[in-house]
Design a protein around this motif. Structure first.
Motif, PDB file in Angstrom:
ATOM      1  N   MET A  15      40.298  39.520  52.513  1.00  0.00           N
ATOM      2  CA  MET A  15      41.479  39.903  51.738  1.00  0.00           C
ATOM      3  C   MET A  15      41.089  40.647  50.465  1.00  0.00           C
ATOM      4  SD  MET A  15      43.893  36.512  52.147  1.00  0.00           S
ATOM      5  CE  MET A  15      45.182  37.217  51.122  1.00  0.00           C
ATOM      6  N   ALA A  16      39.970  40.261  49.858  1.00  0.00           N
ATOM      7  CA  ALA A  16      39.507  40.965  48.658  1.00  0.00           C
ATOM      8  C   ALA A  16      39.105  42.401  48.992  1.00  0.00           C
ATOM      9  CB  ALA A  16      38.338  40.211  48.035  1.00  0.00           C
ATOM     10  N   LYS A  17      38.407  42.584  50.110  1.00  0.00           N
ATOM     11  CA  LYS A  17      38.044  43.941  50.526  1.00  0.00           C
ATOM     12  C   LYS A  17      39.287  44.765  50.862  1.00  0.00           C
ATOM     13  CE  LYS A  17      33.541  42.593  52.405  1.00  0.00           C
ATOM     14  NZ  LYS A  17      32.701  42.513  53.637  1.00  0.00           N
ATOM     15  N   LYS A  18      40.251  44.128  51.497  1.00  0.00           N
ATOM     16  CA  LYS A  18      41.498  44.824  51.826  1.00  0.00           C
ATOM     17  C   LYS A  18      42.245  45.236  50.563  1.00  0.00           C
ATOM     18  CE  LYS A  18      45.996  44.038  53.985  1.00  0.00           C
ATOM     19  NZ  LYS A  18      46.885  43.025  54.622  1.00  0.00           N
ATOM     20  N   THR A  19      42.203  44.389  49.542  1.00  0.00           N
ATOM     21  CA  THR A  19      42.869  44.717  48.279  1.00  0.00           C
ATOM     22  C   THR A  19      42.266  45.960  47.647  1.00  0.00           C
ATOM     23  OG1 THR A  19      43.429  42.394  47.897  1.00  0.00           O
ATOM     24  CG2 THR A  19      43.428  43.851  45.986  1.00  0.00           C
ATOM     25  N   ARG A  20      40.945  46.045  47.627  1.00  0.00           N
ATOM     26  CA  ARG A  20      40.301  47.237  47.065  1.00  0.00           C
ATOM     27  C   ARG A  20      40.625  48.479  47.886  1.00  0.00           C
ATOM     28  NH1 ARG A  20      35.981  43.854  46.678  1.00  0.00           N
ATOM     29  NH2 ARG A  20      34.804  44.955  48.286  1.00  0.00           N
ATOM     30  N   PHE A  21      40.690  48.316  49.192  1.00  0.00           N
ATOM     31  CA  PHE A  21      41.034  49.455  50.047  1.00  0.00           C
ATOM     32  C   PHE A  21      42.452  49.945  49.762  1.00  0.00           C
ATOM     33  CE2 PHE A  21      42.916  51.040  54.023  1.00  0.00           C
ATOM     34  CZ  PHE A  21      42.069  52.109  54.283  1.00  0.00           C
ATOM     35  N   LEU A  22      43.383  49.015  49.582  1.00  0.00           N
ATOM     36  CA  LEU A  22      44.766  49.409  49.301  1.00  0.00           C
ATOM     37  C   LEU A  22      44.905  50.006  47.904  1.00  0.00           C
ATOM     38  CD1 LEU A  22      46.805  46.473  50.892  1.00  0.00           C
ATOM     39  CD2 LEU A  22      46.426  48.769  51.791  1.00  0.00           C
ATOM     40  N   CYS A  36      45.574  36.399  45.182  1.00  0.00           N
ATOM     41  CA  CYS A  36      45.457  35.323  44.195  1.00  0.00           C
ATOM     42  C   CYS A  36      46.129  34.043  44.683  1.00  0.00           C
ATOM     43  CB  CYS A  36      46.058  35.767  42.866  1.00  0.00           C
ATOM     44  SG  CYS A  36      45.105  37.033  42.011  1.00  0.00           S
ATOM     45  N   LEU A  37      47.252  34.171  45.375  1.00  0.00           N
ATOM     46  CA  LEU A  37      47.925  32.987  45.909  1.00  0.00           C
ATOM     47  C   LEU A  37      47.054  32.275  46.940  1.00  0.00           C
ATOM     48  CD1 LEU A  37      51.610  34.238  46.311  1.00  0.00           C
ATOM     49  CD2 LEU A  37      50.771  32.507  44.713  1.00  0.00           C
ATOM     50  N   TYR A  38      46.416  33.044  47.791  1.00  0.00           N
ATOM     51  CA  TYR A  38      45.532  32.436  48.791  1.00  0.00           C
ATOM     52  C   TYR A  38      44.344  31.749  48.112  1.00  0.00           C
ATOM     53  CZ  TYR A  38      42.624  31.915  52.941  1.00  0.00           C
ATOM     54  OH  TYR A  38      41.849  31.396  53.951  1.00  0.00           O
ATOM     55  N   ALA A  39      43.796  32.392  47.089  1.00  0.00           N
ATOM     56  CA  ALA A  39      42.681  31.783  46.363  1.00  0.00           C
ATOM     57  C   ALA A  39      43.121  30.502  45.660  1.00  0.00           C
ATOM     58  CB  ALA A  39      42.109  32.782  45.357  1.00  0.00           C
ATOM     59  N   CYS A  40      44.339  30.485  45.121  1.00  0.00           N
ATOM     60  CA  CYS A  40      44.859  29.268  44.487  1.00  0.00           C
ATOM     61  C   CYS A  40      45.003  28.140  45.506  1.00  0.00           C
ATOM     62  CB  CYS A  40      46.203  29.554  43.831  1.00  0.00           C
ATOM     63  SG  CYS A  40      46.107  30.450  42.276  1.00  0.00           S
ATOM     64  N   CYS A  41      45.522  28.465  46.677  1.00  0.00           N
ATOM     65  CA  CYS A  41      45.657  27.444  47.727  1.00  0.00           C
ATOM     66  C   CYS A  41      44.292  26.904  48.131  1.00  0.00           C
ATOM     67  CB  CYS A  41      46.379  28.036  48.933  1.00  0.00           C
ATOM     68  SG  CYS A  41      48.104  28.459  48.638  1.00  0.00           S
ATOM     69  N   LYS A  42      43.312  27.791  48.235  1.00  0.00           N
ATOM     70  CA  LYS A  42      41.956  27.367  48.565  1.00  0.00           C
ATOM     71  C   LYS A  42      41.394  26.450  47.484  1.00  0.00           C
ATOM     72  CE  LYS A  42      37.602  27.400  49.889  1.00  0.00           C
ATOM     73  NZ  LYS A  42      37.113  26.484  50.949  1.00  0.00           N
ATOM     74  N   LEU A  89      39.232  42.333  39.790  1.00  0.00           N
ATOM     75  CA  LEU A  89      39.718  41.032  40.239  1.00  0.00           C
ATOM     76  C   LEU A  89      39.332  40.777  41.694  1.00  0.00           C
ATOM     77  CD1 LEU A  89      41.411  38.464  39.833  1.00  0.00           C
ATOM     78  CD2 LEU A  89      43.427  39.804  40.444  1.00  0.00           C
ATOM     79  N   SER A  90      39.478  41.786  42.530  1.00  0.00           N
ATOM     80  CA  SER A  90      39.094  41.618  43.934  1.00  0.00           C
ATOM     81  C   SER A  90      37.587  41.408  44.081  1.00  0.00           C
ATOM     82  CB  SER A  90      39.543  42.839  44.742  1.00  0.00           C
ATOM     83  OG  SER A  90      38.857  44.007  44.321  1.00  0.00           O
ATOM     84  N   LEU A  91      36.795  42.085  43.257  1.00  0.00           N
ATOM     85  CA  LEU A  91      35.345  41.879  43.295  1.00  0.00           C
ATOM     86  C   LEU A  91      34.973  40.464  42.869  1.00  0.00           C
ATOM     87  CD1 LEU A  91      34.075  45.280  41.820  1.00  0.00           C
ATOM     88  CD2 LEU A  91      33.775  44.465  44.164  1.00  0.00           C
ATOM     89  N   LEU A 122      51.708  43.680  45.318  1.00  0.00           N
ATOM     90  CA  LEU A 122      52.055  42.484  46.084  1.00  0.00           C
ATOM     91  C   LEU A 122      50.861  41.975  46.888  1.00  0.00           C
ATOM     92  CD1 LEU A 122      55.635  43.316  47.428  1.00  0.00           C
ATOM     93  CD2 LEU A 122      55.017  41.793  45.546  1.00  0.00           C
ATOM     94  N   ASN A 123      50.061  42.881  47.398  1.00  0.00           N
ATOM     95  CA  ASN A 123      48.870  42.462  48.130  1.00  0.00           C
ATOM     96  C   ASN A 123      47.873  41.756  47.210  1.00  0.00           C
ATOM     97  OD1 ASN A 123      47.135  42.851  50.740  1.00  0.00           O
ATOM     98  ND2 ASN A 123      45.829  43.508  49.060  1.00  0.00           N
ATOM     99  N   CYS A 124      47.743  42.255  45.986  1.00  0.00           N
ATOM    100  CA  CYS A 124      46.871  41.595  45.010  1.00  0.00           C
ATOM    101  C   CYS A 124      47.410  40.210  44.653  1.00  0.00           C
ATOM    102  CB  CYS A 124      46.750  42.473  43.767  1.00  0.00           C
ATOM    103  SG  CYS A 124      45.454  41.971  42.621  1.00  0.00           S
TER     104      CYS A 124
END
Length: 250
Positions: free
Chosen positions: A144-151, A210-216, A125-127, A204-206
Motif C-alpha cells: 500500500m505504501a508503494k501504491k501511494t507513491r505511485f498514485l 494510515c488507517l490500515y497502519a493504525c489498525c495494524k 509518509l509512504s516511505l 484518500l489513498n494516503c
C-alpha cells in the motif's frame, strides 16, 4: 553453513512509539479530505479565506515532529519527514494570502510551493510506513505504501506539472499574454475538475494507508496486552503461594 541461516526472521510488532504520530497524521488527513470535498466538487474557494487548511497541516506537522524527535535528539538520521511537514506548515497560509491579494506573483509561487510540499509530505509518509512495514514483516502495508507513491506521482505530480508546463508554453507562444495566466490552471473547467479529483483520490489513498497502519498498530498492541495478562496473573499467583507458605511456616 549454520542452521540459523535457515531460520526465518521473526516479525517485530508495530512500534508503540509510532502509534501517536500515526494517529495524528490520520486525523490530519481525514480533516483535509473532509474539508476538501467542497473544493474538489464545487470549486468553493471560501475554504481558504478562513485559514482552515492550516488546522490539518498543523496536526500533520506535530505528527512529523513526534516521529522524528528521536532522530533530532541523537542525530541518528535525516528527518526528511519533519522537513516536509515544516515546509508545508510554513507555506500553508500562502493560498489564503494569494486569494486575498491581487495577482501577486510571489504569492502564486509560494502557493505552488505549498502544493509541492503537500506532495513531498505524502511521499515521505509512504516511505516511513514502508520501512515500518518491512521491519514488521507486513507485506500488505508495504504494498500500500508503494501504491501511494505511485498514485502521488501519476495522479498529482505529473498532471500538475503537465498542466503548468502547458500553460507556460501557451503563454510564451502567444503574444500579449500576461505571465500571471500561467497560474490560472485551476480555472480551466473540466480539466481543473479532473485534476482536483485526481489529487483528492490520491489523498484518500494516503488516508487509507494510515488507517490500515493504525489498525495494524492497535492489533499488535492488543496482542501484546493479551500475552502479558497471563504472565502477570501467573506472577501474582506465585507471589500469593509464596506468601501462603511463609504464613504456614510461621
Amino acid at each position: 553453513m549454520n542452521n540459523s541461516d535457515h531460520i526465518p526472521e521473526v516479525a517485530s510488532p508495530f512500534p508503540a512509539s509510532d502509534l501517536m504520530p500515526l494517529l495524528l497524521m490520520t486525523i490530519a488527513l481525514f480533516l483535509a479530505s473532509w474539508l476538501g470535498v467542497p473544493i474538489v466538487l464545487q470549486a468553493k474557494l471560501r475554504f481558504f479565506y478562513s485559514y482552515r487548511q492550516c488546522l490539518p497541516v498543523f496536526l500533520a506537522f506535530m505528527a512529523t515532529l513526534l516521529w522524528d524527535q528521536k532522530a533530532l535528539s541523537d542525530k541518528s538520521g535525516h528527518p526528511r519527514l519533519l522537513l516536509a511537514g515544516f515546509a508545508l506548515l510554513t507555506l500553508a497560509p500562502f493560498p489564503t494570502w494569494n486569494i486575498r491579494s491581487n495577482s501577486n506573483l510571489y504569492m502564486e509561487f509560494c502557493s505552488l510551493g505549498a502544493i509541492a510540499a503537500a506532495f513531498w509530505l505524502q511521499i515521505e509518509l509512504s516511505l516511513r510506513l514502508q520501512k515500518i512495514a518491512e521491519r514488521c514483516r507486513e507485506p500488505m502495508l508495504a504494498l500500500m505504501a508503494k501504491k501511494t507513491r505511485f498514485l502521488v506521482l501519476c495522479l498529482e505530480i505529473i498532471p500538475v506539472c503537465a498542466l503548468y508546463v502547458a500553460a507556460l508554453i501557451t503563454c510564451l507562444n502567444m503574444p500579449n499574454r500576461n505571465l500571471m495566466e500561467i497560474f490560472q490552471v485551476w480555472k480551466y473547467g473540466r480539466i481543473s475538475l479532473t485534476l482536483r479529483i485526481c489529487i483528492f483520490w490520491s489523498l484518500l489513498n494516503c488516508l487509507s494507508l494510515c488507517l490500515y497502519a493504525c489498525c495494524k498498530a492497535l492489533r499488535d498492541m492488543d496482542t501484546k496486552v493479551k500475552k502479558e495478562k497471563p504472565q502477570q496473573s501467573a506472577t501474582a499467583t506465585n507471589q500469593q503461594e509464596q506468601e501462603g507458605h511463609q504464613e504456614t511456616k510461621c
